[in-house]
Structure formats: structure tokens, C-alpha cells
Design an enzyme around this catalytic site. Structure first.
Site, PDB file in Angstrom:
ATOM      1  N   ARG A  89      -7.708  -1.002  -4.621  1.00 19.02           N
ATOM      2  CA  ARG A  89      -7.323  -2.374  -4.944  1.00 19.02           C
ATOM      3  C   ARG A  89      -7.083  -3.211  -3.702  1.00 19.02           C
ATOM      4  O   ARG A  89      -7.283  -4.419  -3.716  1.00 19.02           O
ATOM      5  CB  ARG A  89      -6.038  -2.378  -5.783  1.00 19.02           C
TER       6      ARG A  89
ATOM      7  N   LYS B 188       7.939  14.178 -12.792  1.00 19.51           N
ATOM      8  CA  LYS B 188       7.724  12.747 -12.995  1.00 19.51           C
ATOM      9  C   LYS B 188       8.090  12.359 -14.423  1.00 19.51           C
ATOM     10  O   LYS B 188       7.796  13.071 -15.369  1.00 19.51           O
ATOM     11  CB  LYS B 188       6.257  12.405 -12.707  1.00 19.51           C
TER      12      LYS B 188
ATOM     13  N   SER C  21      -0.551   0.560 -13.203  1.00 25.86           N
ATOM     14  CA  SER C  21       0.159   1.117 -14.354  1.00 25.86           C
ATOM     15  C   SER C  21       1.640   0.773 -14.305  1.00 25.86           C
ATOM     16  O   SER C  21       2.258   0.518 -15.343  1.00 25.86           O
ATOM     17  CB  SER C  21      -0.026   2.635 -14.418  1.00 25.86           C
TER      18      SER C  21
END
Length: 152
Positions: A90, A41, A127
Site C-alpha cells: 500500500r 492474537k 483490516s
């Protein structure tokens, strides 16, 4: 002693993450904010910067510790005697994704996942959105704790 891990990449920590950790300390004796290291990543912030952002945000909260780890979260839990995984939700898509991970984790180890709904005023923050705002010189400071400040 009830210990929970709050795993993630925290690239960077957001006000949503902050809210979940802050509320989590009322439920657990210790919250281990565990930054997962994934070599494939590409991160905007270094591991040390991400650790620093979180440590500074919780400098006055002794129940919060910050570590990094590689591999499966359940393996970290077993090696460190952690019984709970704390996750924030969320939206319904988060729930479906997190539910599958929670079931898998419970199959692999006797670990319970505890979900907290994000606060309404932070439920839109991720993010990836913060990184995009930073890349485009927007006012990211409304989306992150005060400890997250970058030189643009």
C-alpha cells in the site's frame, strides 16, 4: 503449475485484499489464500467466519482456494510445493516491512515473493481500519467485498 500463497489474518478480508487476489489469478495457476493462525492474537472474526468471507467472495473463481495454517509461511510453502508468496503493497512502510520478510523467507527456502501495488482506490484500506469502523457502527461496506456482512 505456478502456485502462490497469499498469507494473512484477513480479519476481515478487505477490498484491497480482494483486488490483489483478483489480479494475482491472472499471474498464477492457483492462489492459496492462507489464513495464518496465531493463538496470541485477538481476532474480531472467528477463523470460520474469515474463511467463509473469502470463499464466498471467490465462489466463482476456481483458481482460488482458502486454507488455514500455523507456523512459518515458508514451511507451509515447502510442505505444499508452493513456489511464490504474493503480497500487496500500500505504501513505502509496507515495502520496507515486506522486503525484510521476503529476504528472510528467501534465506530459509527457495521461495520468491511477488509484490503487487494496491489499486489507488484501495490503498488506504486496512483490516484494522475496517474493524474500527465496524466497532463504531460506521459504514464498513464500502471497504470490504459483499461477502463480508456482520450483524451490528
Amino acid at each position: 503449475m505456478k502456485r502462490a500463497i497469499f498469507p494473512g489474518s484477513f480479519d476481515p478480508i478487505t477490498k484491497g485484499h480482494f483486488d490483489i487476489i483478483e489480479r494475482g489469478v491472472t499471474l498464477f495457476d492457483e492462489i492459496i489464500v492462507a489464513i495464518g493462525v496465531n493463538s496470541s492474537k485477538k481476532y474480531m472474526f472467528s477463523l470460520e467466519e474469515r474463511k467463509s468471507f473469502i470463499k464466498k467472495a471467490f465462489k466463482n473463481e476456481p483458481k482460488v482456494t482458502v486454507v488455514d495454517y500455523k507456523g512459518l509461511t515458508v514451511d507451509f510453502c515447502k510442505e505444499n510445493n508452493v513456489e511464490f508468496i504474493l503480497r500487496g503493497l500500500r505504501n513505502p512502510a509496507d515495502f520496507e516491512f515486506e522486503k525484510a520478510i521476503a529476504h528472510t523467507n528467501r534465506d530459509l527456502a527457495p521461495i520468491e515473493t511477488v509484490f503487487l501495488l494496491t489499486a489507488a482506490n484501495t490503498s488506504y484500506i486496512s483490516s484494522s481500519i475496517v474493524r474500527e469502523v465496524i466497532r463504531n457502527n460506521g459504514d464498513y461496506t464500502k471497504l470490504v467485498p459483499k461477502s463480508v456482512r456482520v450483524n451490528l
